[in-house]
Design an enzyme around this catalytic site. Structure first.
Site, PDB file in Angstrom:
ATOM      1  CB  CYS A   2      27.287 102.965  54.781  1.00  0.00           C
ATOM      2  SG  CYS A   2      25.233 102.415  54.380  1.00  0.00           S
ATOM      3  NE  ARG A  27      31.754 101.920  58.186  1.00  0.00           N
ATOM      4  CZ  ARG A  27      32.278 102.263  59.252  1.00  0.00           C
ATOM      5  NH1 ARG A  27      32.879 102.118  60.071  1.00  0.00           N
ATOM      6  NH2 ARG A  27      30.490 102.621  59.681  1.00  0.00           N
ATOM      7  CD1 TRP A  74      25.553  95.828  53.272  1.00  0.00           C
ATOM      8  CD2 TRP A  74      23.653  96.709  54.832  1.00  0.00           C
ATOM      9  NE1 TRP A  74      24.893  95.016  53.768  1.00  0.00           N
ATOM     10  CE2 TRP A  74      23.897  94.877  54.352  1.00  0.00           C
ATOM     11  CE3 TRP A  74      23.088  97.383  55.020  1.00  0.00           C
ATOM     12  CZ2 TRP A  74      22.630  94.858  54.657  1.00  0.00           C
ATOM     13  CZ3 TRP A  74      21.565  96.659  55.546  1.00  0.00           C
ATOM     14  CH2 TRP A  74      21.749  95.340  55.458  1.00  0.00           C
ATOM     15  CG  ASN A  98      27.245 105.828  56.476  1.00  0.00           C
ATOM     16  OD1 ASN A  98      26.625 105.516  56.031  1.00  0.00           O
ATOM     17  ND2 ASN A  98      28.121 105.690  57.184  1.00  0.00           N
ATOM     18  N   GLY A  99      22.742 105.413  57.444  1.00  0.00           N
ATOM     19  CA  GLY A  99      21.327 104.602  58.669  1.00  0.00           C
ATOM     20  C   GLY A  99      19.823 104.927  58.102  1.00  0.00           C
ATOM     21  CD  GLU A 479      32.353  82.178  65.184  1.00  0.00           C
ATOM     22  OE1 GLU A 479      33.036  83.035  64.472  1.00  0.00           O
ATOM     23  OE2 GLU A 479      30.904  83.419  64.889  1.00  0.00           O
ATOM     24  CE  LYS A 483      33.820  84.189  61.712  1.00  0.00           C
ATOM     25  NZ  LYS A 483      32.652  84.826  61.814  1.00  0.00           N
ATOM     26  CD  GLU A 486      29.787  85.518  59.216  1.00  0.00           C
ATOM     27  OE1 GLU A 486      29.027  86.412  59.530  1.00  0.00           O
ATOM     28  OE2 GLU A 486      30.724  85.185  60.081  1.00  0.00           O
ATOM     29  CG  HIS A 502      15.466  65.911  71.118  1.00  0.00           C
ATOM     30  ND1 HIS A 502      14.751  64.485  71.526  1.00  0.00           N
ATOM     31  CD2 HIS A 502      16.940  65.179  72.047  1.00  0.00           C
ATOM     32  CE1 HIS A 502      14.933  64.278  72.919  1.00  0.00           C
ATOM     33  NE2 HIS A 502      16.531  64.926  72.693  1.00  0.00           N
ATOM     34  CE  LYS A 602      34.247  93.599  61.176  1.00  0.00           C
ATOM     35  NZ  LYS A 602      35.096  92.184  61.645  1.00  0.00           N
TER      36      LYS A 602
END
Length: 607
Positions: A2, A27, A74, A98-99, A479, A483, A486, A502, A602
């Site tokens: 946000c 963000r 968001w 925000n929050g 990672e 990526k 995402e 396994h 973000k």
């Protein structure tokens, strides 16, 4: 996550509010809106989706006024619809938030009993009604906010406008950052310094529990006990140019290519080239006495911590526990007296990580923070601040912050080893020499951008992709998979190469590309053996290795990506480049939103 901007101005603010929101697009958001005050009215415009939709709405209806607030949302409570978009308003007040207000259901039930009606499904709207009820009962804006804030549980930053008080805004923060900006005949509120960069360089960071009344000429700040306080006014150093893509197609691409420069900048703060030694900031504790290290982080920062675990245990012989921040407190971890708790975060505001930091502080741990924003909440609460100097990272998928985190962590591990007497002078010089080689090696890795772009079409059609690695390359596999997930929305998983047999090997068929990260070295032969197990079952292999590794094992692969020959210490930094570029170019082939992938933010400032 946000974005908030507010202006008490001496000229119309609508266009500048929208510009501020554009600087915070990185963000992450899924709706946006603004509210201005003009002729005794709260003029509110909102739209779901991208900012272009809000701009379209504004073009169809005049939005006058020299005072206003704006927000990119968001979604947490309620779908990303226009009715759930901020600002939320009553007849008396409008606000952005925000929050998360954790006790909003109880508050909403109380308000419903007072016959107050709601237009949205959000937790935020209850705050607007609570403040409005106070104002309607005769409270001043200051009294209303002072009365309402103690009723809220959770995390919030707020910017509040009042219909009958057009010359002021009130901001408040608890667990979510908020910045006050000082202009010439104007004052500002923002989620971060970048939002205010073209407007002012003079800012103050509100501290936990603070709230502020801003007018055209001043800011009056109060703490959680409603006592007037002063907060340092400093130069932000934020540049509006930092949020420009330049000649690059996407911010992510720009930030990938900035890595040689920012890693060099970061290393210059931790290494002395004059004598090839590690030089950390002055410490207020004896790092040689640290007997246990706890690393806590989220997402990409967590994978940086996984790599660092190898370094700390190998060099400094310190046992390392590593946790994802969202789980850390809930397993009731055992923390040794005098232990070092190390928190890794790009923004320094990640809610889960910040909560874990405070838990460790309460348990008497020394607090270290590896962070890209040295004025962030985590940075201000740390005993040991280790900035990464990556510069603003706008792309939601972290790239340059990751490699700068690795650079800092490698230097810290070497420093701890030296202080413990486990690394002699010659060994320290060797480590420093290899770290100083990293920027040039990153440049060499970037030279293969065209090769990676040309084979991305082989990955783009896949529904599933696996990444394999051993040792320090295992976190790189995780990672790389993150990526790809995402930004291309392809399902991908990273595995320790030896674990394939396994269970995960059951997923292998000729429709599943398998990306193998395998620089030549002690673990190469074992990784190749696992790769052959995949090949035997029809898996399509993309091998990332140096020339020696490709000569030994590249034959028969669907594609190969050549990296420079590097020392194992810096291999995680260098091999981050091809997994970033592979995800980037695959997303470009698919046509997804690289810089603002769906559903992601973000800076995640809610738990």
């Amino acid at each position: 996550m946000c974005g908030i901007i507010g202006i008490v101005g001496n000229a119309p603010v609508a266009d500048r509010l929208v510009d501020g929101l554009k600087r915070m697009e990185y963000r992450g958001y899924d709706s946006a809106g603004i509210c201005t005050l003009h002729d005794g009215q709260l003029i509110r415009r909102r739209a779901e989706g991208k900012l272009a939709n809000l701009v379209e709405v504004l073009a169809q209806a005049e939005t006058a006024g020299n005072v206003g607030i704006a927000h990119t949302r968001w979604a947490t409570h309620g779908a990303p619809t226009t009715s759930n978009a901020h600002p939320h308003a009553t007849g008396e007040v409008a606000l952005v938030h925000n929050g998360i207000i954790e006790n909003y259901k109880a508050l909403r039930a109380e308000l419903a009993d007072q016959d107050r009606t709601f237009e949205s499904d959000t937790d935020t709207e209850v705050v607007a009604h609570l403040i409005s009820a106070e104002v309607e009962a005769g409270a001043t804006p200051q009294q209303a906010v002072a009365n309402v804030l103690p009723k809220l549980r959770g995390a919030f930053s707020l910017a509040i406008a009042f219909r009958d008080h057009p010359g002021l805004l009130i901001g408040a923060r608890l667990g979510s950052p908020l910045v006050v900006g000082y202009g010439e005949g104007e004052m500002y509120l923002g989620s971060d310094a970048l939002a205010l960069a073209p407007l002012t360089q003079r800012i103050s960071y509100l501290e936990e529990g603070d709230w502020v009344v801003i007018t055209q000429d001043e800011a009056q700040i109060f703490d959680g006990q409603n006592e007037a306080v002063t907060r340092e006014v400093r130069s932000s150093g934020a540049s509006a140019a930092a949020v420009e893509k330049g000649n690059y197609r996407h911010f992510m691409q720009k930030e990938i290519f900035e890595q040689p420069t920012v890693v060099a900048q970061t290393l210059s703060s931790y290494l002395r080239q004059s004598d090839n030694s590690v030089a950390l900031p002055q410490l207020d504790f004896d790092i040689s006495r640290i007997r246990r290290l706890t690393i806590v982080a989220c997402g990409t920062s967590f994978y940086a911590g996984m790599v660092a675990k190898y370094w700390f245990e190998q060099f400094a012989r310190v046992p390392v526990d590593i946790d994802v921040a969202s789980e850390f407190r809930y397993r009731e971890p055992v923390l040794e007296d005098g232990g070092l708790a190390l928190f890794i975060s790009q923004s320094g505001e990640t809610a889960d990580t910040l909560a874990a930091l405070r838990h460790c502080k309460e348990q008497g741990q020394v607090i270290g923070v590896v962070v890209n924003v040295p004025t962030s909440t985590m940075a201000r609460e740390a005993d040991l601040l280790l900035p990464t100097h990556a510069g603003p990272e706008i792309g939601v998928a972290s790239t340059k912050a990751f490699t700068c985190q690795l650079a800092v962590l490698a230097a810290l591990a070497a420093h701890m080893a030296v202080r413990k007497g486990l690394m002699n002078r010659a060994e320290e010089e060797e480590v420093v020499e290899h770290l100083l080689e990293a920027p040039a090696c990153l440049n060499a890795a970037l030279d293969h951008d065209d090769d990676i772009a040309s084979m991305a079409h082989l990955i783009a059609p896949a529904r599933d992709v696996l990444y394999l690695g051993r040792g320090q390359d295992y976190p790189l596999a995780l990672e790389g998979a993150l990526k790809l997930k995402e930004i291309s929305y392809i399902h991908a998983e990273g595995y320790a190469a030896g674990e394939m047999k396994h269970g995960p090997i059951a997923l292998i068929d000729d429709e599943v590309p398998v990306v193998v990260i395998a620089p030549s070295g002690p673990l190469f032969e074992k990784t190749v053996s696992n790769m052959e197990e995949v090949r035997a079952r029809g898996g399509k292999i993309v091998l990332i290795s140096d020339a020696q590794g490709l000569a030994e094992a590249g034959e028969g692969c669907m594609a190969t990506i050549e990296m420079p020959k590097v020392h194992p210490l810096i291999a995680p930094l260098v091999y981050a480049v091809p997994v970033q570029l592979l995800a980037y170019h695959t997303a470009c082939v698919k046509g997804t939103d690289v810089d603002q992938p769906r559903n992601l933010a973000k800076s995640v400032t809610v738990e």
